[in-house]
Design a protein around this motif. Sequence first.
Motif, PDB file in Angstrom:
ATOM      1  N   LYS A 300     -22.699  17.608  -1.806  1.00 50.89           N
ATOM      2  CA  LYS A 300     -23.444  17.105  -0.652  1.00 50.89           C
ATOM      3  C   LYS A 300     -24.248  15.860  -1.022  1.00 50.89           C
ATOM      4  CE  LYS A 300     -23.927  21.402   1.993  1.00 50.89           C
ATOM      5  NZ  LYS A 300     -24.885  22.356   2.600  1.00 50.89           N
ATOM      6  N   GLN A 301     -24.835  15.876  -2.213  1.00 49.14           N
ATOM      7  CA  GLN A 301     -25.625  14.719  -2.639  1.00 49.14           C
ATOM      8  C   GLN A 301     -24.748  13.484  -2.804  1.00 49.14           C
ATOM      9  OE1 GLN A 301     -28.792  17.482  -5.185  1.00 49.14           O
ATOM     10  NE2 GLN A 301     -27.668  15.861  -6.211  1.00 49.14           N
ATOM     11  N   ILE A 302     -23.553  13.661  -3.345  1.00 52.80           N
ATOM     12  CA  ILE A 302     -22.632  12.534  -3.507  1.00 52.80           C
ATOM     13  C   ILE A 302     -22.181  12.029  -2.145  1.00 52.80           C
ATOM     14  CG2 ILE A 302     -20.355  11.868  -4.357  1.00 52.80           C
ATOM     15  CD1 ILE A 302     -20.822  13.860  -6.681  1.00 52.80           C
ATOM     16  N   THR A 303     -21.905  12.962  -1.214  1.00 52.77           N
ATOM     17  CA  THR A 303     -21.499  12.575   0.136  1.00 52.77           C
ATOM     18  C   THR A 303     -22.578  11.745   0.817  1.00 52.77           C
ATOM     19  OG1 THR A 303     -20.116  14.550   0.365  1.00 52.77           O
ATOM     20  CG2 THR A 303     -20.811  13.446   2.389  1.00 52.77           C
ATOM     21  N   ALA A 304     -23.821  12.197   0.697  1.00 57.87           N
ATOM     22  CA  ALA A 304     -24.927  11.463   1.315  1.00 57.87           C
ATOM     23  C   ALA A 304     -25.121  10.105   0.659  1.00 57.87           C
ATOM     24  CB  ALA A 304     -26.205  12.288   1.219  1.00 57.87           C
ATOM     25  N   ARG A 422     -11.011   9.578  10.636  1.00 57.36           N
ATOM     26  CA  ARG A 422     -11.610   9.830   9.330  1.00 57.36           C
ATOM     27  C   ARG A 422     -13.036   9.336   9.348  1.00 57.36           C
ATOM     28  NH1 ARG A 422      -7.401   7.378   5.749  1.00 57.36           N
ATOM     29  NH2 ARG A 422      -5.583   8.570   6.333  1.00 57.36           N
ATOM     30  N   VAL A 423     -13.966  10.235   9.026  1.00 56.57           N
ATOM     31  CA  VAL A 423     -15.383   9.915   9.082  1.00 56.57           C
ATOM     32  C   VAL A 423     -16.087  10.687   7.982  1.00 56.57           C
ATOM     33  CG1 VAL A 423     -15.900  11.781  10.714  1.00 56.57           C
ATOM     34  CG2 VAL A 423     -17.383   9.777  10.628  1.00 56.57           C
ATOM     35  N   ARG A 424     -17.216  10.162   7.554  1.00 55.12           N
ATOM     36  CA  ARG A 424     -18.005  10.862   6.542  1.00 55.12           C
ATOM     37  C   ARG A 424     -18.537  12.168   7.117  1.00 55.12           C
ATOM     38  NH1 ARG A 424     -18.731   7.054   2.758  1.00 55.12           N
ATOM     39  NH2 ARG A 424     -18.510   4.892   3.427  1.00 55.12           N
ATOM     40  N   ARG A 425     -18.614  13.163   6.256  1.00 57.63           N
ATOM     41  CA  ARG A 425     -19.014  14.480   6.729  1.00 57.63           C
ATOM     42  C   ARG A 425     -20.468  14.516   7.171  1.00 57.63           C
ATOM     43  NH1 ARG A 425     -19.837  19.793   2.972  1.00 57.63           N
ATOM     44  NH2 ARG A 425     -20.587  21.192   4.595  1.00 57.63           N
ATOM     45  N   GLY A 426     -21.360  13.841   6.439  1.00 57.38           N
ATOM     46  CA  GLY A 426     -22.757  13.913   6.831  1.00 57.38           C
ATOM     47  C   GLY A 426     -23.684  13.214   5.865  1.00 57.38           C
ATOM     48  N   PHE A 427     -24.972  13.546   5.992  1.00 56.60           N
ATOM     49  CA  PHE A 427     -25.999  12.878   5.202  1.00 56.60           C
ATOM     50  C   PHE A 427     -27.211  13.794   5.104  1.00 56.60           C
ATOM     51  CE2 PHE A 427     -26.927  12.179   9.571  1.00 56.60           C
ATOM     52  CZ  PHE A 427     -28.306  12.093   9.676  1.00 56.60           C
ATOM     53  N   PHE A 428     -28.083  13.487   4.147  1.00 54.74           N
ATOM     54  CA  PHE A 428     -29.356  14.185   4.021  1.00 54.74           C
ATOM     55  C   PHE A 428     -30.421  13.412   4.793  1.00 54.74           C
ATOM     56  CE2 PHE A 428     -27.617  16.277   0.193  1.00 54.74           C
ATOM     57  CZ  PHE A 428     -28.015  17.578   0.463  1.00 54.74           C
TER      58      PHE A 428
END
Length: 723
Positions: A300-304, A422-428
Motif C-alpha cells: 500500500k505504501q508503494i502504491t501511494a 487501468r488506474v491506480r488503486r489508491g492513496f494514503f
Amino acid sequence: MSAEPNIRRSWHSLLLCLLTCSLLVAQVPQNPPPSSQEEVVRVYTELVQTDVMVFDKQGRFVNGLTSNDFQLKVDGKPRPIQAFDLVKAGSNEEVQLAAARGGPAAPPTSATRPIPLDRGRTVFFYLDDFHLDPAGFAAARKVLTQFVENELGQNDQVAITAATGQVGFLQQLTNNRTVLSQAIARLQPRQYSVRDGDRPPMGEYESLLIDLNDFDVLDVFVTETMKFNPGMSRQVAEGTVRARAQGLISQGAAFTTYTFAGLEKLVRSLSAVPGRKVLFFLSNGFFIQNRRGDSLQRLKQITAAAARSGVVIYSLDVRGLVGDLDHDLSAERIFDTSGRMQRAVRGELAASQDGLNALARDTGGRPFFNTNDFRQAVSAAVKETSVYYLLAWKPDLEQAAKGGRFRNIEVTVVGRPELTVRVRRGFFDLDPTPPVRTEPEVVTASKQIPAKLRETLIAPFPQSNLPITLNAFFHDTVTKGSMVTASVLIPGEFMTFGAEDGKVQATVDLTGVYYNVSGNPVVSFLERIVTTAPNAEAVKTYRRDISYTYPASLKPGLYQVRVAARDEKSGRIGSAFTWIEVPDLTKKELVMSSLILAERTQAMMTNVSNPGEIMPITQNGGQRFRRQSNLRFVLFTYNTQPSPTNGKPDVAVQVQVLRDNQPVITTALRKINTDGVVDLSRLPYAAEVSLNNLTPGQYVLHVTVIDRVSKQSSTQQTHFEVY
C-alpha cells in the motif's frame, strides 16, 4: 555540407577558441522572463490527480473521451471531476500535471527557450536480486541488454537499479549506452535462498502452508522428521517442524522487506523527476501471505508513493514460461508417495506471483507472466504509457484530516463495459505539510553557500529551478595529455538582478565535481560569477547568458561531471549531470575526440572577408542552434596508421544527423585531408552542416571515422537542438 577549405592553416586557432578555459559572457539580447501573471494559474487547490489509461479489446488506447465519459469513486462514493486533460508524455506534461495538482508552476521559459516537444521516455528497471536465481539473472540481463541495444530512443532517460544496490554509482538516469552497459555488467547473481540444512528439505512455500496449519503438509513433515530422528516423539517432531517453518518464514519476510524498502525509496525519490515514469520490476516472484512480515502494508505504501511520484509499475516474472513449481528439478523437495505434497504445492507459482500482480495492478500497470518474449512486453508497456487521461478531484477534507487511511479509487467509462480502464488503486491520506523555513535573501555566512550547492550535487536527480546546460568534451593534447572540458551554460533570463555597489548585478555561485565510476570525486571547482547590466531599466529587456568552461586532466576511464549553480538574490538552485569516457590511447586503437560544436550565423557568413579562411567561432555550450545557421563541428582522430605507400594516414569520415534514431542527413565518405598537418597523431577535421532544412527539435550528430589502413573505425555522437 561544405568542405573544409583550409583546415591545415587555421584548425588550431579554431580549437583554441572552442576550448578556451576563461569565463565567457555572450552579449546576446534575450527576451525578458515572464511575469508571475504569465505562470500557470492555480485554479484548484488541494486537488488529487489520477492518471487513467483506457484501452479497447485490441489493446489500443481510446482517444476522444471527455470528463463526462468517466465516473470516479473514492471508497465507493462518487467524486466530481474538477479538472480533466489528455496528456502526452514529453509535450507540456509538467505544466499540465502542475496545474492539476494545484501546485507551483514550472520555472518560466521565454520564447527563445521552448520546452522541447520530442523529449523521450523515462524508464527505470528495478531488479529484485533478493529473489533472482542464476537463470532469472540471465533472463533479466537479457531484457536489459535488448532494451539498451534495440529499444533505447534518442531522447530516452533510463536507469538500472537493483534491490541489493550492487549497481552502485551507475544507478542513475542517463541515455549513455556505455554507462548502461557497464551497469548491466555489474549485475551478478546473488544467492538468497530461503533454505536450511535440516532434513527433510523444506521450502518457503511449504513453511507458509505449515504456518497456516495445512494438515497434510504438516503431517508429511512430522512423519519424515521422525524417520530422520529415530526415537523422537510425534509431539517433539511437530514442534521441530513448526520451529523450522517459522525460521524460514522470517528469512523470507526479511528478503521481501529489503526488496520493498528499496523499491519504495526509489519510487519516492522519483517525485523529483518531471513527468510520468515507467518502472519495470524484474523478479522470480516472492510470497506476501507471510504473517511474520509487513508485505501487505508495504504494498500500500508503494502504491501511494507511486501515485504521488507519477510512477507506473510493470512486473516481469523472468522465470518465463513455466508450469507448476513442483516440477522444478533444481529445488530439492520431500519425497511423498501419498501425493499430498504435490497437491498442496500446486498453488506455489500463483502465490509467488501475487506480489508482482499487486505491484502492477495497483499502480496502473500490468504484470507479464508465463512468457519468454520480454522484449515485446517491455516495448508495449513503454508505448502504452506515453499517453493518458488526467483526472483531478477534490478529496473529502474532513476524512483526510483524520489521516493515515488508505483510500481506494475506482474509475469506469460510463456505458462502455467493453473498455479496459487501468488506474491506480489508491492513496494514503497525507499528513499536513510541515512549514517550510524560508531562506533570507542575503546569505552572510560564506560556508553556507558551498553546503547548499554540495547538497544539490549529491542529489540523485538534477534540479531545474535554475536551468543549466552541461556538456563535457574529451580531447588529447601534446603537453597535458587526455583532457576533459566541462562546458556550462546558464540562461540569463533566469538570473535575478539587483543593486550592488552602485551597479545592477546578478551573482551566481557555480560549483562542479568530476566523479570516477566508483562515485569518488577526482576534480572539483567553485566559482562566483558576477554579471553586470547597463542599468536598472535595461534589466527588463536584456539578459546575458553565462558560459563557463573548466578543464581537467584525467586518466582513462568513465567519469560523471556534475555541476550546480545558485542565484544569490533569488536563492534559486539548479544542477546538471553528464557522463564522459576518456579512452586509453596507449592501446593504439583508433579513437576520436568528442565532437565540439559551434554556430555560424548568416551574419557571420556574409561578413567573411576571405571565404578561404575559417573564422574562430566560440563554442556553443548549450548546443542550441538557429535554423538559419550552420552547425560547425571539430574533431580529432588518434592512433591512425600510416599508409605504406606515402607514410600518411588514409582516413575517411561520414556524417549523419539523426532524429528519433532515423537519419535525416547522411553524407558520403570523405577522405580527411592531411596536407600541411604537422601532428598526424592528432588528425583534425572540421566541417559544417546547414540547418535550413531541419524542423525545430532535438537531433543527434553522429560521426564515423574509418582508418582504411588498419581497417578500424570509431564513432562519436552528441545531441543538439534546432530552434
